[in-house]
Design an enzyme around this catalytic site. Structure first.
Site, PDB file in Angstrom:
ATOM      1  N   SER A 110      -1.794  -9.119   4.301  1.00 56.44           N
ATOM      2  CA  SER A 110      -1.551  -7.795   4.855  1.00 56.44           C
ATOM      3  C   SER A 110      -1.193  -8.005   6.324  1.00 56.44           C
ATOM      4  CB  SER A 110      -2.812  -6.945   4.723  1.00 56.44           C
ATOM      5  OG  SER A 110      -2.628  -5.740   5.424  1.00 56.44           O
TER       6      SER A 110
ATOM      7  N   ASP B 145      -7.643   1.883  10.721  1.00 52.55           N
ATOM      8  CA  ASP B 145      -6.430   2.700  10.846  1.00 52.55           C
ATOM      9  C   ASP B 145      -6.584   4.101  10.264  1.00 52.55           C
ATOM     10  OD1 ASP B 145      -5.069   0.825  12.278  1.00 52.55           O
ATOM     11  OD2 ASP B 145      -4.064  -0.065  10.546  1.00 52.55           O
TER      12      ASP B 145
ATOM     13  N   ARG C  23      -1.191   3.221  16.615  1.00 49.12           N
ATOM     14  CA  ARG C  23      -1.515   4.233  15.618  1.00 49.12           C
ATOM     15  C   ARG C  23      -1.378   5.682  16.088  1.00 49.12           C
ATOM     16  NH1 ARG C  23      -0.075   0.687  13.284  1.00 49.12           N
ATOM     17  NH2 ARG C  23      -0.943  -0.371  11.482  1.00 49.12           N
TER      18      ARG C  23
ATOM     19  N   ASP D  92       0.822  -1.226   0.000  1.00 53.38           N
ATOM     20  CA  ASP D  92       0.000   0.000   0.000  1.00 53.38           C
ATOM     21  C   ASP D  92       0.849   1.266   0.000  1.00 53.38           C
ATOM     22  OD1 ASP D  92      -2.631  -1.171   0.093  1.00 53.38           O
ATOM     23  OD2 ASP D  92      -2.283  -1.673   2.196  1.00 53.38           O
TER      24      ASP D  92
HETATM   25  N1  ARG Z   1      -8.141  -5.176  12.908  1.00 47.90           N
HETATM   26  C1  ARG Z   1      -7.028  -4.716  13.694  1.00 47.90           C
HETATM   27  C2  ARG Z   1      -7.246  -3.321  14.165  1.00 47.90           C
HETATM   28  O1  ARG Z   1      -8.017  -2.618  13.582  1.00 47.90           O
HETATM   29  C3  ARG Z   1      -5.684  -4.924  13.029  1.00 47.90           C
HETATM   30  C4  ARG Z   1      -5.507  -4.374  11.667  1.00 47.90           C
HETATM   31  C5  ARG Z   1      -4.135  -4.691  11.172  1.00 47.90           C
HETATM   32  N2  ARG Z   1      -3.868  -4.315   9.831  1.00 47.90           N
HETATM   33  C6  ARG Z   1      -3.330  -5.131   8.897  1.00 47.90           C
HETATM   34  N3  ARG Z   1      -3.045  -4.613   7.771  1.00 47.90           N
HETATM   35  N4  ARG Z   1      -3.108  -6.388   9.095  1.00 47.90           N
HETATM   36  O2  ARG Z   1      -6.652  -2.904  15.132  1.00 47.90           O
END
Ligand code: ARG
Length: 408
Positions: free
Chosen positions: A178, A129, A100, A21
C-alpha cells in the site's frame, strides 16, 4: 431542492487513486450502498505521473466519471509552512498527513459542483486517513461513506473480489504494497513489511538510490523561514521540492524505517522516503540555530512539536494551530540567509550557514581574541564561574547534614 431531485440520481464523490481500495469501492458504492453514480476524484498533490495514468485508465474501465484537481501549489505551500515548524512526527515528515485536508477539501468542492449527496473514501478502519478526511467532511451535510471500514474488508478479500469481477487492479510486486506518494513523502506499507523484524528489500524504494555517489553540496536560500532558491536559482515551491527530491534522492537521502504510533493507538511499521523534506528541514533548522536565541529555540521546539502533532491529526485548521503560527511567524522574519548542506553516504548535514541576522559574534567566540566585546573581558567570567552550581552545593551539604543527624 436537494441534489437528488435536481439530477434524479444520488451521486457520490469518491476519493479515487485507482489503487486497490478505491477501485473496489466503485462497484460496492453502487451495489451495496445503492448510489446511482460514482464520481471519482483524484487530487494532484504531486504524486508520480504514472498514478494519474493508472487512475484515468481504471476510471475508464470502471466507467466512472473522473475528475482530476490540481492542488500542487497549495500543497507545496503547506509543506513549506511545515518546514517553518521543523515539522516531523516521530521522525516522519508528514507527507500523507499534510495532504489529507487539502484532498478532502478539493473532493468536497467537486461534490458541491456535481450535486452529490455523499462523500466516500477507501480508508480502512485502522489508519489515520479516515480521521483526517472525515474531520473535513463531517463539517458538511453530506453523507459520509467508508466502504472498506464499514464492510470490514481485507486486502485479500479485495484482491479476490477484484479478480472475480474483472476489476482492473495491479497485481504482482506493484500491487503488493500500500503506497501513498506525494510531493513531500512516499510511504510503503503492507505485505512482509508488516513484520517489524523483516529487513526490507531495496526495491521498495523508488525515490532514493542506495548511497554510493560522490558527495555533493547544495546551497539553500531562505527568506522569512521559507526556502526560495537552490544554488542561487530562485524557484517556486513546487519546482524547488521536486528538484531537491531528485538531487537528494540520487544520494539516497531521506529514508526512514520506523515504528509509528497511530492516532487510534496502534503501532505500525512504516517505511518512508522523503529526500527534499530531509534537506529542507535540515537546512532550515541549521539557519534557526544561527539566528534565534537560546530561549526562542527552546520554546519553539515545543511549539514545533505541537504544530506537528496537529498536522499529524489532520487538524491544521484548528484555532490552536493559528495561535501556534502566530509565534512561529514572529520568529521566522529573521530566518533569512543561506545554508549549505552536504549530501553524503545517504545523509544530509549542514556544513555552512550565513545570515545578516546571525546572533553570533566571531570576536566573542574566537579562541584568538582576548576580550569578548561589549565592554566584557574574559576575567569577568570569574565571578560567574564562582557562582555556578552554588545552589547545588548548598543543597548537597544540607542533605549531608540531614543524614548525619539521622544517624546520630
Ligand atoms: N502512517 C502515515 C500517516 O498516517 C502514512 C500512511 C500512508 N498510507 C499508505 N497507504 N501507505 O500519515
Amino acid at each position: 431542492m436537494t441534489a437528488s431531485e435536481s439530477t434524479g440520481t444520488d451521486r457520490v464523490a469518491l476519493a479515487f487513486s485507482g489503487g486497490l481500495d478505491t477501485t473496489v469501492c466503485v462497484p460496492l458504492l453502487e451495489d451495496e450502498y445503492g448510489y446511482d453514480q460514482v464520481i471519482g476524484v483524484t487530487v494532484d498533490v504531486g504524486q508520480p505521473e504514472a498514478e494519474f495514468a493508472e487512475a484515468r485508465e481504471t476510471a475508464e474501465a470502471l466507467d466512472v466519471e473522473h475528475h482530476v484537481v490540481d492542488a500542487r501549489a497549495e500543497f507545496a505551500d503547506l509543506c513549506l509552512r511545515s518546514v517553518q515548524a521543523n515539522a516531523t512526527y516521530q521522525g516522519y515528515p508528514l507527507g500523507t498527513a499534510l495532504a489529507r485536508p487539502i484532498i478532502a477539501t478539493a473532493i468536497r468542492e467537486v461534490a458541491d459542483a456535481e450535486d452529490c449527496v455523499a462523500l466516500a473514501h477507501g480508508c480502512t478502519g485502522k489508519g489515520n486517513d479516515q480521521l483526517r478526511f472525515e474531520a473535513v467532511w463531517r463539517d458538511t451535510d453530506y453523507e459520509v461513506v467508508a466502504p472498506v471500514r464499514e464492510l470490514g474488508l481485507t486486502r485479500e478479500w479485495e484482491n479476490d473480489y477484484a479478480a472475480e469481477r474483472g476489476l482492473p487492479v495491479e497485481g504482482g510486486a506493484a500491487g503488493r504494497y500500500s503506497i501513498d506518494a506525494n510531493l513531500w513523502s512516499r510511504s510503503i506499507e503492507g505485505s512482509e513489511l508488516e513484520d517489524p523484524a523483516t529487513v526490507p528489500e531495496d526495491d521498495i524504494y523508488e525515490w532514493t538510490a542506495s548511497p554510493g555517489r560522490e558527495p555533493e553540496l547544495l546551497e539553500l536560500t531562505f527568506e522569512d523561514g521559507e526556502p526560495v532558491a537552490l544554488d542561487g536559482d530562485p524557484m517556486d515551491p513546487v519546482e524547488l521540492v521536486e528538484t531537491v527530491n531528485e538531487i537528494a534522492g540520487a544520494h539516497g537521502v531521506g529514508r526512514t524505517d520506523m515504528m509509528e504510533d497511530r492516532m487510534l493507538g496502534l503501532k505500525v511499521r512504516e517505511n518512508y522516503e522523503h529526500p527534499a523534506a530531509t534537506v529542507l528541514l535540515t537546512a532550515h533548522e541549521a539557519l534557526e540555530q544561527l539566528v534565534l536565541t537560546y530561549e526562542e529555540r527552546a520554546f519553539k521546539s515545543q511549539v514545533d512539536q505541537q504544530w506537528a502533532h496537529k498536522a499529524y491529526q489532520g487538524l491544521i485548521d484548528a484555532p490552536f494551530v493559528e495561535a501556534l503560527e502566530a509565534f512561529l511567524g514572529s520568529t521566522q522574519e529573521r530566518v533569512t540567509g543561506t545554508v549549505t548542506v552536504k549530501l553524503e553516504g545517504g545523509g544530509c548535514r549542514p556544513v555552512a550557514r550565513e545570515s545578516a541576522y546571525a546572533v553570533y559574534s566571531e570576536r566573542a567566540a574566537s579562541f584568538n581574541e582576548e576580550d569578548v566585546g561589549g565592554g566584557i573581558t574574559q576575567e569577568d567570567a570569574t565571578g560567574v564561574a564562582k557562582y555556578h552550581g552554588f545552589q547545588s552545593r548548598l543543597a548537597n551539604s544540607a542533605i549531608e547534614r540531614g543524614r548525619d543527624r539521622d544517624t546520630e
